[in-house]
Scaffold this active site. Structure first.
Site, PDB file in Angstrom:
ATOM      1  N   HIS A 110       7.809   8.552   4.273  1.00 45.38           N
ATOM      2  CA  HIS A 110       6.603   9.354   4.510  1.00 45.38           C
ATOM      3  C   HIS A 110       6.815  10.822   4.158  1.00 45.38           C
ATOM      4  O   HIS A 110       6.009  11.674   4.529  1.00 45.38           O
ATOM      5  CB  HIS A 110       6.075   9.219   5.957  1.00 45.38           C
ATOM      6  CG  HIS A 110       5.577   7.833   6.277  1.00 45.38           C
ATOM      7  ND1 HIS A 110       4.618   7.582   7.231  1.00 45.38           N
ATOM      8  CD2 HIS A 110       5.898   6.631   5.749  1.00 45.38           C
ATOM      9  CE1 HIS A 110       4.389   6.263   7.276  1.00 45.38           C
ATOM     10  NE2 HIS A 110       5.169   5.678   6.386  1.00 45.38           N
TER      11      HIS A 110
ATOM     12  N   GLU B  63      -0.646  -1.967   5.151  1.00 48.41           N
ATOM     13  CA  GLU B  63       0.310  -1.900   6.267  1.00 48.41           C
ATOM     14  C   GLU B  63       0.218  -0.561   6.969  1.00 48.41           C
ATOM     15  O   GLU B  63       0.263  -0.491   8.194  1.00 48.41           O
ATOM     16  CB  GLU B  63       1.743  -2.144   5.752  1.00 48.41           C
ATOM     17  CG  GLU B  63       2.779  -2.296   6.866  1.00 48.41           C
ATOM     18  CD  GLU B  63       3.185  -1.000   7.526  1.00 48.41           C
ATOM     19  OE1 GLU B  63       3.345  -0.980   8.762  1.00 48.41           O
ATOM     20  OE2 GLU B  63       3.333   0.019   6.838  1.00 48.41           O
ATOM     21  N   GLU B  64       0.088   0.504   6.183  1.00 44.20           N
ATOM     22  CA  GLU B  64       0.104   1.848   6.774  1.00 44.20           C
ATOM     23  C   GLU B  64      -1.095   2.077   7.689  1.00 44.20           C
ATOM     24  O   GLU B  64      -1.027   2.883   8.601  1.00 44.20           O
ATOM     25  CB  GLU B  64       0.116   2.915   5.667  1.00 44.20           C
ATOM     26  CG  GLU B  64       1.338   2.863   4.755  1.00 44.20           C
ATOM     27  CD  GLU B  64       2.621   3.290   5.442  1.00 44.20           C
ATOM     28  OE1 GLU B  64       2.575   3.662   6.630  1.00 44.20           O
ATOM     29  OE2 GLU B  64       3.680   3.232   4.792  1.00 44.20           O
TER      30      GLU B  64
ATOM     31  N   ASP C 225       0.802  -1.226   0.000  1.00 46.12           N
ATOM     32  CA  ASP C 225       0.000   0.000   0.000  1.00 46.12           C
ATOM     33  C   ASP C 225       0.834   1.276   0.000  1.00 46.12           C
ATOM     34  O   ASP C 225       2.004   1.294   0.367  1.00 46.12           O
ATOM     35  CB  ASP C 225      -0.962   0.013   1.188  1.00 46.12           C
ATOM     36  CG  ASP C 225      -0.262  -0.125   2.531  1.00 46.12           C
ATOM     37  OD1 ASP C 225       0.748  -0.841   2.601  1.00 46.12           O
ATOM     38  OD2 ASP C 225      -0.718   0.490   3.513  1.00 46.12           O
TER      39      ASP C 225
ATOM     40  N   ARG D 196      18.831  -6.046  14.129  1.00 44.08           N
ATOM     41  CA  ARG D 196      19.226  -6.276  15.520  1.00 44.08           C
ATOM     42  C   ARG D 196      18.371  -7.411  16.091  1.00 44.08           C
ATOM     43  O   ARG D 196      17.304  -7.723  15.554  1.00 44.08           O
ATOM     44  CB  ARG D 196      19.086  -5.003  16.351  1.00 44.08           C
ATOM     45  CG  ARG D 196      17.654  -4.563  16.614  1.00 44.08           C
ATOM     46  CD  ARG D 196      17.595  -3.141  17.179  1.00 44.08           C
ATOM     47  NE  ARG D 196      18.407  -2.930  18.362  1.00 44.08           N
ATOM     48  CZ  ARG D 196      18.050  -3.212  19.621  1.00 44.08           C
ATOM     49  NH1 ARG D 196      16.854  -3.723  19.855  1.00 44.08           N
ATOM     50  NH2 ARG D 196      18.852  -2.993  20.634  1.00 44.08           N
TER      51      ARG D 196
HETATM   52 ZN   LIG Z   1       5.254   3.704   6.167  1.00 46.10          ZN
HETATM   53 ZN   LIG Z   2       6.630   0.938   5.276  1.00 45.27          ZN
END
Ligand SMILES: [Zn+2]
Ligand SMILES: [Zn+2]
Length: 402
Positions: A369, A142-143, A84, A183
């Site tokens: 973003h 996802e966002e 997305d 990590r």
């Molecule tokens: Zn993002």
């Molecule tokens: Zn992302």
């Protein structure tokens, strides 16, 4: 893994550069917001159909699951790519710039899809060597944090074949091209949403003693939340509370009935997060009560901590250092406070998430973003190579995971 196979992976990944970059540009030019993905899944299905992969569409909404079954039996590794875009106007001018006003791939998910499609091609050609299966998870939304949970609810981890481990990459526009950053343990923060309504008693601005003014009470709530972060939590386990929204009143001479405060809460320790709702709620209610007001607190769970499994992260670290050189993996000293719903997969199966450096070569780098976000596309074949190498090594006969 013997050197000839490694060479094959590297050569094939880089031979696919035009295909992968072309897919990325196509998706970049046609971005789609979470749960509105239509064209992107269709493109994915078209790109994989020729390979004869088992395809499941409409998984968890608009998701696609593609299954590559190896020639030999063994475990199943999931490789995840989110699809997305974001509600942003792209500012950069380039031939493949977004043709959708107000929608932009500013988090690199276009590149994630392209890399997974490239890896599917590389691994398909090596299927005779696969002792197990690869499940490509093309995830929507996802966002907006709904995608991973919907895909999981639809059975993407449990349905035939069940997933034994999961691996994901996120492009990082500030890191050197091809550099893998990871990590053990927490990699990214949990992200919850907070909305507080302070309820007072409105009236004439000249008569505050006859009112319960919610505005200064809201100010106290905000200040107390910052003090909470500084005084209540161990500094070695970071907590961020950021108030991003403050709204009250409509006239300079009227005390309003209520004030609204909203923001985000980030932690990197699930046990700290678990107590956060009650702690914040108690603080807000007591602050409001101290001034004779009441408050409503809505604490909305978002995505959890992205908690890498040390054994799998170490497996990735050893594989990538062994195949791409010691400097190819950079150890992250701290988690980042940004969030990702990849953590939901890691709550259910072992695995790891990592950042792939993609800093643009001849221009200023902007973070994810940002309306001028961009990547160096030379990172994409590197990602194909990393996805493919990790998968082949995981499904190799002499697999050694700790
Ligand atoms: Zn993002
Ligand atoms: Zn992302």
């Amino acid at each position: 893994m013997d050197d000839s196979v490694l060479c094959t992976i590297r050569e094939r990944a880089h031979a696919l550069a035009d295909f992968v970059i072309g897919m990325r540009r196509d998706i970049h030019a046609h971005p789609e917001l979470g749960n509105q993905e239509q064209r992107t899944p269709a493109l994915i299905v078209a790109a994989l159909k020729d390979l004869g992969l088992e395809l499941h569409e409409g998984v968890g909404g608009t998701g696609v699951v593609a299954i590559l079954r190896g020639a030999h039996t063994g475990p199943t590794l999931a490789l995840r790519a989110d699809m997305d875009a974001l509600p942003l106007n792209e500012e950069a001018d380039r031939p493949y710039r977004s043709c959708m006003p107000g929608v932009m791939h500013a988090c690199g998910h276009d590149g994630h899809v392209a890399m997974a499609l490239g890896a599917a091609r590389v691994l398909y050609d090596l299927r005779d060597r696969l002792h197990g299966n690869i499940k490509f998870l093309f995830q929507p939304a996802e966002e907006t944090y709904g995608g991973a949970s919907e895909m999981i609810a639809a059975g993407c981890l449990s349905a035939d074949p069940a997933v034994d481990a999961v691996f994901g990459l996120h492009l990082e526009p500030l890191g050197a091209v091809g550099e893998l950053r990871l990590r053990d343990g927490p990699l990214m923060a949990s992200s919850d949403a907070l909305r507080i309504v302070v309820k007072g008693k409105g009236g004439h601005a000249s008569e505050p003693h006859d009112c319960i003014d919610p505005v200064p009470i809201a100010a106290h709530v905000i200040t107390n939340l910052q003090t909470l972060v500084a005084r209540r939590f161990d500094v070695k386990s970071p907590v961020v509370i950021t108030i991003t929204y403050l709204q009250a009143g409509s006239a300079f001479n009227v005390i309003p009935e209520e004030a609204i405060v909203a923001g985000t809460v980030r932690t990197v320790d699930p046990s700290v997060r678990a107590g956060m709702r009650a702690t914040i709620s108690e603080l807000v209610h007591h602050t409001a009560a101290a001034f004779g007001a009441t408050a409503e607190v809505a604490y909305v769970d978002g995505s959890g901590v992205v908690m890498n499994h040390a054994g799998f992260a170490d497996f990735v670290r050893r594989v990538i250092r062994g195949t791409r050189g010691a400097g190819a993996v950079v150890e992250m000293p701290h988690p980042v406070m940004g969030a990702e719903d990849f953590g939901l997969y890691l709550e259910r199966v072992p695995g790891a998430f990592a950042f792939l450096g993609a800093r643009p070569a001849h221009q200023e780098a902007f973070p994810c973003h940002h309306p001028r976000f961009d990547i160096d596309e030379r990172a994409l074949p590197e990602g194909v190579e990393i996805f493919s190498t990790v998968a082949l090594e995981y499904l190799g006969r002499e697999r050694r995971t700790s």
